[in-house]
Design an enzyme around this catalytic site. Structure first.
Site: not given
Length: 320
Positions: A101-104, A121
Site C-alpha cells: 500500500l502506497c510506499t510499501g 506507488t
C-alpha cells in the site's frame, strides 16, 4: 485466500495500516463466513507515529499467510529494515500473495519482488522508486497494479481501492460492494484509473453530476448515450465530458461500460439468469456483446466467471 497477515515495523504509515485493519481485520462474518483470519506480524513492539502496537506474531509468521500486506513506509530516503525485506521475500517464496500500500512498494522492490514487473506507488515517490530500482517498470499514473501474486497501489485512497480489489478477487463483487457501502467509499475504481485529478473535485452532493450518477445506475438496462446523459445533466455533451473527466477520471461512455460490467458481475454471482438475460438487464443488448466486453475487461468470459463464484453464492432468480 483465508489468512491475511499485515507486516508492521517501526516507521510505517498509520493511515494505510488502518485501512488494511478495517477491511481485513473487522468481523464481517455476516457477509462471508468464514471471513479472513487476520494477524499483525512484526517485532516485539512497534511504534507507528504516535501509537504503539503489539503484534500477534513475529515477522517469520508472514510465510504462513495466504496474503501479506505491507503498509506505507514513511521514510523512503532510507532502506527498509533488512528483517522486513527478508520476511516479505520468504513469504512470497512460500506462495503468499504480497500486496503493498502506497510506499510499501519500496519494501517489495528491495525484496526483488518487483524486478521485471510493472508497479506503482504514491505519485510523489514514483521517480525515486524508479531511480533506486531500475529493474522495476514504475507507472506513476495508475491507482494500483495487479501482477497476480504481487500487487502495488498508489497512495492513501488508492490503498483502499487495492484492499477492495483483493476482497473482490476472493469473494466477488457483491461482497466488495457491500463493504464499500459500509465504509462509505466508491465501490469500484479500476486499477488503471489515473491517480491524478487535474481539476479539483467539487464537494460531494454539490457538483453537477451528483444527481446524474444514481439516475444512470437505475437505467443500465436502457441504451443510454452521451446525449441522454448530457440532456439529463442539462449541459452540452462536450461540457459533460469535461465534468466526467474531472470527477471520475474517465469518459461518460467508459464509465457506463464499467457500471454495466460491474452489474453483470453481480448478476452472474447472485442469480441463475442466462447470459442473454443478463446482457439485456445490463444494456449490452446481446450475449455476444456482453461476452466480448466482459472478457476484455475482467479477463475471463462470463461463464467462467460464474463458475468461479457460484460455489460461494447460491444463485437466486432475479425479479424485474
Amino acid at each position: 485466500m483465508t489468512t491475511v497477515a499485515l507486516a508492521v515495523t517501526n516507521g510505517m504509515l498509520h493511515f494505510e495500516l488502518s485501512l488494511a485493519c478495517e477491511v481485513f481485520g473487522s468481523d464481517l462474518t455476516h457477509l462471508v463466513d468464514p471471513w479472513y483470519e487476520f494477524s499483525l506480524c512484526g517485532p516485539a513492539a512497534v511504534r507507528i507515529d504516535r501509537f504503539s502496537l503489539e503484534p500477534d506474531h513475529g515477522l517469520d509468521h508472514l510465510a504462513r499467510a495466504d496474503t501479506v500486506i505491507v503498509p506505507g513506509w514513511a521514510d523512503v530516503d532510507r532502506d527498509p529494515p533488512a528483517e522486513l525485506i527478508d520476511a516479505v521475500r520468504a513469504a512470497h517464496r512460500a506462495g503468499a500473495r504480497v500486496a503493498s500500500l502506497c510506499t510499501g512498494a519500496f519494501v517489495l522492490a528491495a525484496a526483488g519482488l518487483l524486478d521485471g514487473k510493472r508497479a506503482t506507488t504514491h505519485w510523489a515517490h514514483t521517480d525515486e522508486l524508479a531511480r533506486r530500482h531500475p529493474l522495476v517498470t514504475v507507472d506513476p499514473d495508475v491507482l494500483y497494479v495487479d501482477n497476480g501474486s504481487v500487487l502495488t497501489s498508489a497512495g492513501k485512497a488508492a490503498a483502499m481501492d487495492l484492499c477492495l480489489h483483493l476482497v473482490r478477487l476472493d469473494h466477488g463483487s457483491a461482497v466488495a460492494n457491500k463493504i464499500a457501502r459500509r465504509l462509505v467509499v466508491a465501490p469500484h475504481r479500476d486499477g488503471g484509473q489515473s491517480q491524478f485529478v487535474t481539476t479539483p473535485v467539487p464537494a460531494p452532493g454539490n457538483h453537477p453530476l451528483a444527481d446524474l450518477f444514481p439516475w444512470a445506475l437505475q437505467r443500465l438496462d436502457e441504451p443510454l448515450t452521451v446525449e441522454d446523459l448530457a440532456r439529463r445533466a442539462r449541459m452540452s455533451s462536450r461540457h459533460l465530458g469535461r465534468h466526467f473527466k474531472s470527477v471520475t477520471g474517465t469518459t461518460p461512455l467508459q464509465w457506463l461500460l464499467t457500471q454495466r460490467i460491474r452489474r453483470a458481475q453481480e448478476l452472474l454471482e447472485t442469480t441463475g439468469d442466462t447470459v442473454d438475460v443478463i446482457a439485456t438487464a445490463t444494456g449490452m443488448g446481446t450475449a455476444t456483446t456482453l461476452r466480448r466486453h466482459f472478457a476484455r475487461t475482467v479477463g475471463v468470459p462470463p461463464d467462467a466467471y460464474r463458475r468461479t463464484f457460484r460455489a460461494r453464492t447460491a444463485p437466486t432468480p432475479v425479479t424485474a
